[in-house]
Design an enzyme around this catalytic site. Structure first.
Site, PDB file in Angstrom:
ATOM      1  N   GLY A  39     106.915 -38.280 -42.105  1.00 56.40           N
ATOM      2  CA  GLY A  39     106.548 -38.646 -40.740  1.00 56.40           C
ATOM      3  C   GLY A  39     105.220 -39.347 -40.697  1.00 56.40           C
ATOM      4  O   GLY A  39     105.138 -40.577 -40.608  1.00 56.40           O
ATOM      5  N   SER A  40     104.133 -38.568 -40.794  1.00 57.82           N
ATOM      6  CA  SER A  40     102.803 -39.165 -40.676  1.00 57.82           C
ATOM      7  C   SER A  40     102.537 -40.183 -41.779  1.00 57.82           C
ATOM      8  O   SER A  40     101.825 -41.166 -41.558  1.00 57.82           O
ATOM      9  CB  SER A  40     101.729 -38.072 -40.661  1.00 57.82           C
ATOM     10  OG  SER A  40     101.918 -37.170 -41.719  1.00 57.82           O
ATOM     11  N   MET A  80     112.625 -26.739 -45.520  1.00 55.66           N
ATOM     12  CA  MET A  80     111.347 -27.006 -44.844  1.00 55.66           C
ATOM     13  C   MET A  80     110.194 -26.711 -45.805  1.00 55.66           C
ATOM     14  O   MET A  80     110.112 -25.622 -46.371  1.00 55.66           O
ATOM     15  CB  MET A  80     111.184 -26.139 -43.593  1.00 55.66           C
ATOM     16  CG  MET A  80     112.081 -26.515 -42.432  1.00 55.66           C
ATOM     17  SD  MET A  80     112.020 -28.240 -41.925  1.00 55.66           S
ATOM     18  CE  MET A  80     110.283 -28.440 -41.500  1.00 55.66           C
ATOM     19  N   GLY A 107     102.146 -33.834 -39.915  1.00 59.27           N
ATOM     20  CA  GLY A 107     100.813 -33.899 -40.506  1.00 59.27           C
ATOM     21  C   GLY A 107     100.294 -32.614 -41.142  1.00 59.27           C
ATOM     22  O   GLY A 107      99.101 -32.483 -41.388  1.00 59.27           O
ATOM     23  N   MET A 161     115.293 -28.275 -33.967  1.00 61.72           N
ATOM     24  CA  MET A 161     114.436 -27.078 -34.068  1.00 61.72           C
ATOM     25  C   MET A 161     114.451 -26.421 -32.694  1.00 61.72           C
ATOM     26  O   MET A 161     113.458 -26.419 -31.958  1.00 61.72           O
ATOM     27  CB  MET A 161     113.020 -27.491 -34.491  1.00 61.72           C
ATOM     28  CG  MET A 161     112.966 -27.958 -35.943  1.00 61.72           C
ATOM     29  SD  MET A 161     111.476 -28.909 -36.313  1.00 61.72           S
ATOM     30  CE  MET A 161     112.002 -30.523 -35.737  1.00 61.72           C
ATOM     31  N   GLY A 214     107.276 -27.558 -36.446  1.00 66.66           N
ATOM     32  CA  GLY A 214     106.607 -27.616 -35.142  1.00 66.66           C
ATOM     33  C   GLY A 214     105.671 -28.797 -35.009  1.00 66.66           C
ATOM     34  O   GLY A 214     105.488 -29.306 -33.909  1.00 66.66           O
ATOM     35  N   PHE A 215     105.123 -29.245 -36.122  1.00 65.09           N
ATOM     36  CA  PHE A 215     104.113 -30.305 -36.046  1.00 65.09           C
ATOM     37  C   PHE A 215     104.210 -31.229 -37.259  1.00 65.09           C
ATOM     38  O   PHE A 215     104.533 -30.766 -38.360  1.00 65.09           O
ATOM     39  CB  PHE A 215     102.704 -29.696 -35.999  1.00 65.09           C
ATOM     40  CG  PHE A 215     102.535 -28.725 -34.859  1.00 65.09           C
ATOM     41  CD1 PHE A 215     102.191 -29.178 -33.587  1.00 65.09           C
ATOM     42  CD2 PHE A 215     102.774 -27.375 -35.042  1.00 65.09           C
ATOM     43  CE1 PHE A 215     102.074 -28.285 -32.527  1.00 65.09           C
ATOM     44  CE2 PHE A 215     102.657 -26.469 -33.995  1.00 65.09           C
ATOM     45  CZ  PHE A 215     102.308 -26.929 -32.727  1.00 65.09           C
ATOM     46  N   HIS A 275     114.837 -39.946 -38.967  1.00 63.75           N
ATOM     47  CA  HIS A 275     114.811 -38.500 -38.786  1.00 63.75           C
ATOM     48  C   HIS A 275     114.353 -38.195 -37.357  1.00 63.75           C
ATOM     49  O   HIS A 275     113.278 -38.612 -36.929  1.00 63.75           O
ATOM     50  CB  HIS A 275     113.856 -37.892 -39.815  1.00 63.75           C
ATOM     51  CG  HIS A 275     113.860 -36.408 -39.874  1.00 63.75           C
ATOM     52  ND1 HIS A 275     114.855 -35.677 -40.491  1.00 63.75           N
ATOM     53  CD2 HIS A 275     112.978 -35.502 -39.397  1.00 63.75           C
ATOM     54  CE1 HIS A 275     114.577 -34.388 -40.400  1.00 63.75           C
ATOM     55  NE2 HIS A 275     113.448 -34.246 -39.724  1.00 63.75           N
ATOM     56  N   ASP A 328     111.478 -31.666 -45.985  1.00 63.13           N
ATOM     57  CA  ASP A 328     110.819 -32.100 -44.752  1.00 63.13           C
ATOM     58  C   ASP A 328     109.494 -31.369 -44.571  1.00 63.13           C
ATOM     59  O   ASP A 328     109.462 -30.143 -44.447  1.00 63.13           O
ATOM     60  CB  ASP A 328     111.759 -31.784 -43.571  1.00 63.13           C
ATOM     61  CG  ASP A 328     111.238 -32.280 -42.230  1.00 63.13           C
ATOM     62  OD1 ASP A 328     110.205 -32.968 -42.200  1.00 63.13           O
ATOM     63  OD2 ASP A 328     111.891 -31.964 -41.221  1.00 63.13           O
ATOM     64  N   GLY A 329     108.410 -32.168 -44.540  1.00 63.13           N
ATOM     65  CA  GLY A 329     107.101 -31.616 -44.232  1.00 63.13           C
ATOM     66  C   GLY A 329     106.089 -31.844 -45.340  1.00 63.13           C
ATOM     67  O   GLY A 329     106.285 -31.402 -46.479  1.00 63.13           O
ATOM     68  N   GLY A 330     105.039 -32.578 -45.013  1.00 56.74           N
ATOM     69  CA  GLY A 330     103.942 -32.740 -45.965  1.00 56.74           C
ATOM     70  C   GLY A 330     104.230 -33.662 -47.131  1.00 56.74           C
ATOM     71  O   GLY A 330     103.539 -33.612 -48.151  1.00 56.74           O
ATOM     72  N   SER A 359     110.384 -39.727 -40.147  1.00 59.66           N
ATOM     73  CA  SER A 359     110.447 -38.927 -38.918  1.00 59.66           C
ATOM     74  C   SER A 359     109.749 -39.656 -37.778  1.00 59.66           C
ATOM     75  O   SER A 359     108.535 -39.918 -37.838  1.00 59.66           O
ATOM     76  CB  SER A 359     109.776 -37.571 -39.121  1.00 59.66           C
ATOM     77  OG  SER A 359     109.604 -36.975 -37.844  1.00 59.66           O
ATOM     78  N   ASP A 373     113.332 -35.467 -34.816  1.00 58.70           N
ATOM     79  CA  ASP A 373     112.823 -34.088 -34.729  1.00 58.70           C
ATOM     80  C   ASP A 373     112.839 -33.596 -33.285  1.00 58.70           C
ATOM     81  O   ASP A 373     112.010 -34.007 -32.470  1.00 58.70           O
ATOM     82  CB  ASP A 373     111.380 -34.035 -35.240  1.00 58.70           C
ATOM     83  CG  ASP A 373     111.306 -33.942 -36.748  1.00 58.70           C
ATOM     84  OD1 ASP A 373     112.088 -33.166 -37.334  1.00 58.70           O
ATOM     85  OD2 ASP A 373     110.465 -34.638 -37.338  1.00 58.70           O
ATOM     86  N   HIS A 422     117.399 -33.380 -36.551  1.00 58.88           N
ATOM     87  CA  HIS A 422     116.889 -32.063 -36.963  1.00 58.88           C
ATOM     88  C   HIS A 422     116.595 -31.256 -35.705  1.00 58.88           C
ATOM     89  O   HIS A 422     115.583 -31.493 -35.032  1.00 58.88           O
ATOM     90  CB  HIS A 422     115.618 -32.285 -37.810  1.00 58.88           C
ATOM     91  CG  HIS A 422     114.978 -31.025 -38.301  1.00 58.88           C
ATOM     92  ND1 HIS A 422     113.715 -31.019 -38.862  1.00 58.88           N
ATOM     93  CD2 HIS A 422     115.418 -29.742 -38.337  1.00 58.88           C
ATOM     94  CE1 HIS A 422     113.400 -29.778 -39.218  1.00 58.88           C
ATOM     95  NE2 HIS A 422     114.406 -28.984 -38.900  1.00 58.88           N
ATOM     96  N   MET A 467     112.352 -30.554 -30.699  1.00 64.54           N
ATOM     97  CA  MET A 467     111.646 -29.257 -30.594  1.00 64.54           C
ATOM     98  C   MET A 467     111.663 -28.786 -29.148  1.00 64.54           C
ATOM     99  O   MET A 467     111.423 -29.578 -28.240  1.00 64.54           O
ATOM    100  CB  MET A 467     110.194 -29.419 -31.026  1.00 64.54           C
ATOM    101  CG  MET A 467     110.030 -29.980 -32.418  1.00 64.54           C
ATOM    102  SD  MET A 467     108.285 -30.209 -32.789  1.00 64.54           S
ATOM    103  CE  MET A 467     108.421 -30.828 -34.468  1.00 64.54           C
TER     104      MET A 467
END
Ligand code: DX5
Ligand code: ZN
Length: 217
Positions: A196-197, A136, A144, A67, A141-142, A32, A174-176, A7, A34, A65, A36
């Site tokens: 991402g992070s 998800m 990390g 959002m 929204g964020f 990816h 997606d996420g974490g 991401s 993102d 993606h 928003m």
């Protein structure tokens, strides 16, 4: 064998081209994107012009993606030769079937995503039509945030539904996602991993991509 979609939300926006080239050259399968809008999610990222600024580079294809509220209005803006998937949120689409057909009308893969609190059953009527389902594993929204583990049960169940019904969509998470949990996630049945992070936030994009690829392939 799963694919990796880093991401760009966690990339250095002042060096976006260079970061994306590094991740692509290291072997990332997709980029990816993102998007928003500050309404559907409590954050604003960037729009189609930022994504299109990458068109001139030789990069992996775009995994978009959205959002955002009212995504139909903006779908055409995200169609380029490098766009592989455009994914919308079930929660943002009162006429989800129509929106999916709209995406497909441009010849790109149509994806649908659900937030952690949204049940899989909300997608039952469109699973035959989509090319990708994005689960998800954080509230969007964020970057990390921490992985919400109930997403794993959704993945297992979704893979079972796909198998029993003979559907052929890709399953994305997606996420974490980190090196520490990515194997468990892929073993649950994920085809495309977003990170991402863990890719852009650790200072060594090349090695981060290669480490992920060796863990998921
Ligand atoms: C969250 C975004 C994610 C996010 C992932 O709203 O959709 O793609 O950037 O970031 P990490 O991998 O840092 O959780
Ligand atoms: Zn995302």
């Amino acid at each position: 064998m799963a694919k990796l979609s880093p991401s760009i939300l966690s990339a250095d926006f002042s060096n976006l081209g260079a970061d994306v080239i590094k991740a692509s050259e290291a072997g990332a399968d997709y980029m990816h994107i993102d998007v928003m809008d500050g309404h559907f999610v409590p954050n604003i990222s960037f729009g189609a012009s930022v994504m299109k600024s990458l068109d001139k580079y030789d990069t992996a294809g775009y995994d978009v993606h959205l959002m955002i509220e009212d995504p139909d209005k903006y779908i055409p803006d995200f169609v380029t030769e490098k766009t592989e998937f455009i994914t919308v949120h079930q929660e943002a689409c009162p006429h989800l079937h129509r929106t999916i057909q709209h995406i497909k009308s441009y010849g790109v893969g149509a994806g649908v995503s659900i937030n952690p609190a949204t049940p899989l059953s909300s997608l039952g009527e469109v699973l035959a039509d989509v090319d990708l389902v994005l689960i998800m594993s954080v509230n969007p929204g964020f970057g990390g945030q921490s992985f919400i583990s109930s997403a794993l049960k959704k993945i297992v169940k979704l893979a079972e539904i796909r198998e029993s019904m003979g559907y052929d969509f890709q399953i994305e998470i997606d996420g974490g996602v980190k090196m520490e949990n990515v194997r468990e996630i892929v073993e649950a049945g994920v085809d495309i991993v977003v990170a991402g992070s863990a890719v852009f936030g650790n200072g060594d994009i090349d090695n981060a991509v290669k480490d992920f690829l060796s863990a998921i392939r």
